[in-house]
Design an enzyme around this catalytic site. Structure first.
Site, PDB file in Angstrom:
ATOM      1  N   ASP A 164     -75.631 -63.979   9.005  1.00 53.17           N
ATOM      2  CA  ASP A 164     -76.164 -64.911   9.997  1.00 53.17           C
ATOM      3  C   ASP A 164     -77.201 -64.157  10.839  1.00 53.17           C
ATOM      4  O   ASP A 164     -77.435 -62.970  10.634  1.00 53.17           O
ATOM      5  CB  ASP A 164     -75.046 -65.525  10.834  1.00 53.17           C
ATOM      6  CG  ASP A 164     -74.313 -64.492  11.676  1.00 53.17           C
ATOM      7  OD1 ASP A 164     -74.718 -63.310  11.684  1.00 53.17           O
ATOM      8  OD2 ASP A 164     -73.327 -64.864  12.328  1.00 53.17           O
ATOM      9  N   ASP A 200     -69.030 -71.919   5.481  1.00 50.68           N
ATOM     10  CA  ASP A 200     -68.323 -70.717   5.922  1.00 50.68           C
ATOM     11  C   ASP A 200     -67.504 -71.077   7.149  1.00 50.68           C
ATOM     12  O   ASP A 200     -67.863 -71.990   7.889  1.00 50.68           O
ATOM     13  CB  ASP A 200     -69.296 -69.600   6.318  1.00 50.68           C
ATOM     14  CG  ASP A 200     -69.822 -69.806   7.730  1.00 50.68           C
ATOM     15  OD1 ASP A 200     -70.683 -70.680   7.915  1.00 50.68           O
ATOM     16  OD2 ASP A 200     -69.339 -69.140   8.664  1.00 50.68           O
ATOM     17  N   CYS A 231     -49.092 -73.257  -5.357  1.00 55.96           N
ATOM     18  CA  CYS A 231     -50.105 -72.197  -5.350  1.00 55.96           C
ATOM     19  C   CYS A 231     -49.649 -71.051  -6.238  1.00 55.96           C
ATOM     20  O   CYS A 231     -48.473 -70.688  -6.240  1.00 55.96           O
ATOM     21  CB  CYS A 231     -50.307 -71.714  -3.916  1.00 55.96           C
ATOM     22  SG  CYS A 231     -51.518 -70.394  -3.766  1.00 55.96           S
ATOM     23  N   CYS A 275     -51.137 -67.931  -6.067  1.00 56.54           N
ATOM     24  CA  CYS A 275     -51.743 -66.703  -5.540  1.00 56.54           C
ATOM     25  C   CYS A 275     -50.694 -65.585  -5.491  1.00 56.54           C
ATOM     26  O   CYS A 275     -49.501 -65.839  -5.641  1.00 56.54           O
ATOM     27  CB  CYS A 275     -52.363 -66.947  -4.160  1.00 56.54           C
ATOM     28  SG  CYS A 275     -51.210 -66.861  -2.777  1.00 56.54           S
ATOM     29  N   CYS A 284     -47.832 -66.312  -2.966  1.00 52.43           N
ATOM     30  CA  CYS A 284     -46.889 -67.367  -3.343  1.00 52.43           C
ATOM     31  C   CYS A 284     -46.077 -67.014  -4.587  1.00 52.43           C
ATOM     32  O   CYS A 284     -44.956 -67.492  -4.759  1.00 52.43           O
ATOM     33  CB  CYS A 284     -47.641 -68.683  -3.533  1.00 52.43           C
ATOM     34  SG  CYS A 284     -48.333 -69.279  -1.974  1.00 52.43           S
ATOM     35  N   HIS A 308     -53.402 -65.800   1.020  1.00 53.28           N
ATOM     36  CA  HIS A 308     -53.092 -67.169   0.580  1.00 53.28           C
ATOM     37  C   HIS A 308     -54.123 -68.181   1.111  1.00 53.28           C
ATOM     38  O   HIS A 308     -54.598 -69.043   0.362  1.00 53.28           O
ATOM     39  CB  HIS A 308     -51.688 -67.596   1.011  1.00 53.28           C
ATOM     40  CG  HIS A 308     -51.517 -69.072   0.902  1.00 53.28           C
ATOM     41  ND1 HIS A 308     -51.226 -69.703  -0.285  1.00 53.28           N
ATOM     42  CD2 HIS A 308     -51.709 -70.068   1.818  1.00 53.28           C
ATOM     43  CE1 HIS A 308     -51.229 -71.013  -0.093  1.00 53.28           C
ATOM     44  NE2 HIS A 308     -51.512 -71.268   1.174  1.00 53.28           N
TER      45      HIS A 308
HETATM   46 ZN   LIG Z   1     -50.629 -69.007  -2.181  1.00 54.06          ZN
END
Ligand SMILES: [Zn+2]
Length: 378
Positions: free
Chosen positions: A93, A267, A305, A307, A310, A336
């Site tokens: 930015d 963003d 999820c 990830c 998780c 996560h």
């Molecule tokens: Zn997750």
């Protein structure tokens, strides 16, 4: 030009755009969410972890890096990519937003802004030329014009004068920019919540034929309806063959609604900031991990999820870490939350490809917010 946008498909149901943005450090699938790495790091995440969750581009903040360590040091390190060991695209930015929101004793003139560092109290100056000097030293693939993001609410006269000055600053940025072949300078449409000022700003910017366009000055306290209304009349004025970036917006509903309105890039610090309070965004909605009801909940944070967090940890364990102020807890929830938003955008891209983004939105909203028109911040 340093970047090239390629429109690959328009969703027949919603009008959303599917595309690719080619940059000197690789190609990005759009629409995309960009994790924020304020101080040349996405808080608590390593570059390897960011790649594992398929972050394609990250954002870093000019204001913070100017104050600390200083752009000269980053330039000597070989630029931001080398300094922080991130070889994928980066966007910086302009510093404008932080100068106005974080620093004290600002004095705005035609020349630029004099302010006091929020760290040392030192008196500093950033104007269009300085913002370009800093961003040329940092070396991001996409850099932003120095602008003022007017507060909300603000009267029309103030916003008009501010938007006109931002336009004059943009032309000075274009002149001062030293690396146009390697770094794409995006202009920022301002104009507050005033339709005629937004339209005027968009037209002026488009005439300058910039490599990309951002919509700034939104998500500053206005209602979501108002934000969407501004997008409804602003984005159609932007050229279809250039990327469009909605600045500072990253709640799940706004990512989807923004995509529907033709935005390609987003963003927001939201996923990383709320992680530090122990709050997660999940397929079932928001989960405040700290809550007592999770003390003996040995299920995953988000059952849908896959990830790292998780797959391996329970809510009870995450709650324990957060309550004990252990940094590993922050890391796991940050991981996560970023994964969740990156995955959401992947689903948005798939829905565009299959011409069903409106259906996807409705199903997502009901599941996440329990409403088609949520007013909650996230
Ligand atoms: Zn997750």
């Amino acid at each position: 030009m340093a970047v090239k946008y390629e429109l690959t498909k328009t969703c027949k149901q919603s009008g959303a755009r599917l595309g690719r943005l080619h940059t000197p450090h690789g190609t990005i699938d759009t629409p995309i969410f960009m994790p924020v790495g304020t101080q040349a790091t996405v808080k608590t995440m390593s570059p390897e972890e960011l790649k594992e969750m398929n972050a394609q581009i990250i954002l870093s903040n000019t204001y913070h890096l100017f104050l600390r360590p200083g752009h000269d040091i980053v330039r000597e390190a070989g630029g931001l990519h080398a300094f922080m060991n991130w070889d994928r695209p980066i966007l910086t930015d302009s510093g404008g937003f932080q100068v106005f929101s974080l620093s004290k004793l600002r004095d705005i003139t035609e020349e630029g802004v004099t302010f006091r560092s929020h760290i040392s109290g030192e008196k500093l100056f950033i104007g269009p030329e300085k913002a370009m000097e800093i961003q040329n030293a940092l070396g991001a693939d996409i850099i932003m014009a120095f602008d003022e993001c007017p507060p909300y609410p603000a009267d029309r006269e103030y916003v008009k004068a501010s938007t006109e000055r931002t336009y004059r600053w943009l032309k000075r940025c274009m002149k001062a920019h030293q690396r146009p072949a390697e770094q794409a300078l995006f202009g920022i449409v301002q104009g507050g919540m005033y339709q005629d000022l937004r339209e005027e700003s968009a037209r002026q910017l488009v005439d300058l034929d910039l490599p990309g366009y951002a919509v700034g000055g939104l998500s500053v306290g206005e209602s979501k309806e108002l934000m969407y209304e501004v997008l409804d009349y602003t984005t159609p004025l932007l050229p279809g063959h250039k990327p469009r970036y909605l600045m500072g917006v990253g709640s799940p509903d706004a990512l989807i609604e923004g995509s529907i309105r033709g935005i390609d890039m987003f963003d927001c610090v939201l996923p990383t900031r709320i992680a530090r309070n122990g709050t997660a965004m999940t397929s079932q909605g928001r989960v405040v991990v700290r809550n007592a009801k999770y003390a003996r909940d040995f299920t995953a944070l988000d059952p849908e999820c896959d990830c790292y967090t998780c797959r391996n940890y329970t809510k009870a364990y995450l709650r324990h870490l957060i309550k004990a102020d252990e940094t590993f807890g922050l890391r796991l929830i940050t991981y996560h939350n970023l994964y969740f938003l990156l995955e959401l955008m992947k689903q948005v891209r798939q829905a565009i490809l299959e011409d069903r983004l409106l259906d996807f939105r409705d199903a997502f909203m009901m599941k996440y917010y329990g409403s088609l028109h949520p007013e909650k911040p996230f």
